[in-house]
Design an enzyme around this catalytic site. Structure first.
Site, short mmCIF file in Angstrom:
data_model
loop_
_atom_site.label_atom_id
_atom_site.label_comp_id
_atom_site.label_asym_id
_atom_site.label_seq_id
_atom_site.Cartn_x
_atom_site.Cartn_y
_atom_site.Cartn_z
N ASN A 1 -7.85 3.33 5.74
CA ASN A 1 -7.52 1.98 6.18
C ASN A 1 -6.00 1.83 6.30
O ASN A 1 -5.26 2.79 6.13
CB ASN A 1 -8.12 0.95 5.21
CG ASN A 1 -8.48 -0.34 5.90
OD1 ASN A 1 -7.83 -0.77 6.84
ND2 ASN A 1 -9.54 -0.98 5.43
N HIS B 1 7.61 12.57 -11.70
CA HIS B 1 8.91 13.05 -12.15
C HIS B 1 8.82 13.59 -13.58
O HIS B 1 8.08 13.07 -14.40
CB HIS B 1 9.94 11.92 -12.13
CG HIS B 1 10.30 11.48 -10.76
ND1 HIS B 1 11.31 12.06 -10.03
CD2 HIS B 1 9.79 10.50 -9.96
CE1 HIS B 1 11.40 11.46 -8.85
NE2 HIS B 1 10.49 10.51 -8.79
N SER C 1 -9.17 -1.21 -2.12
CA SER C 1 -7.78 -1.49 -1.75
C SER C 1 -6.86 -1.49 -2.96
O SER C 1 -7.28 -1.78 -4.08
CB SER C 1 -7.70 -2.86 -1.08
OG SER C 1 -8.40 -2.85 0.14
N ALA D 1 -11.00 -2.11 -6.49
CA ALA D 1 -9.68 -2.48 -5.99
C ALA D 1 -8.70 -2.71 -7.14
O ALA D 1 -9.06 -3.24 -8.18
CB ALA D 1 -9.78 -3.74 -5.14
N LYS E 1 -7.02 9.51 -15.00
CA LYS E 1 -7.90 10.46 -15.66
C LYS E 1 -9.17 10.60 -14.82
O LYS E 1 -9.43 9.77 -13.94
CB LYS E 1 -8.22 10.04 -17.09
CG LYS E 1 -8.94 8.73 -17.22
CD LYS E 1 -9.15 8.40 -18.70
CE LYS E 1 -9.86 7.07 -18.84
NZ LYS E 1 -10.06 6.71 -20.23
#
Length: 167
Positions: free
Chosen positions: A61, A91, A120, A138, A144
């Protein structure tokens, strides 16, 4: 030809052109990617040693971003909602005083199974496997593994819940 058929064909042509474009850019790093449909502003970034595998009949989407330094695998018949972000890296933070931009990355592959629906505004982080036929609600942050055949819903106030919906 009516307008809806014309628009549908136009979207199919645009999706095929995007696939060709991405395969030209990432020719030895992007695999599969047949019969994919895209909406607007799809972004894919594959690092020098990264790989992305995309199954058949996958739908991306609006505003989806896929970022691979190692490996991201997306199965067949997957639906990915608006504003989903997928990162197989993070990081590495140390005790030094370097700015974050200069830090190295820690990577771990992501595997999204077949027939998965990702809602979403979901973020999927490194090292995660999402099992076949699962639904990610959403707004969830997936850090995990998620089993097959479940609806995963992350609550904002307490811990996440997993709802089994298959026998």
């Amino acid at each position: 030809m009516n307008i809806s058929k014309f628009l549908s064909m136009n979207n199919i042509i645009k999706s095929k052109l995007k696939i060709i474009f991405f395969k030209i850019i990432y020719h030895h790093q992007l695999f599969g990617a047949k019969s994919i449909r895209f909406r607007k502003r799809f972004n894919i970034q594959i690092g020098k040693y990264g790989r992305v595998y995309i199954g058949n009949r996958v739908f991306f989407n609006n505003d989806v971003s896929v970022n691979a330094l190692e490996c991201i695998s997306i199965g067949d018949d997957v639906i990915i909602g608006e504003n989903v972000k997928i990162y197989d890296h993070n990081h590495v933070f140390g005790g030094d005083s370097q700015v974050v931009e200069k830090h190295k990355f820690k990577t771990s592959p992501i595997k999204i199974g077949d027939n998965v629906w990702i809602g979403s505004n979901v973020t999927i982080l490194k090292g995660v496997t999402i099992g076949d036929r699962s639904i990610i609600s959403a707004g969830s942050v997936i850090n995990k593994d998620v089993s097959s055949d479940v609806i995963y819903q992350q609550k904002r106030i307490s811990n996440e819940t997993v709802i089994t919906y298959y026998d």
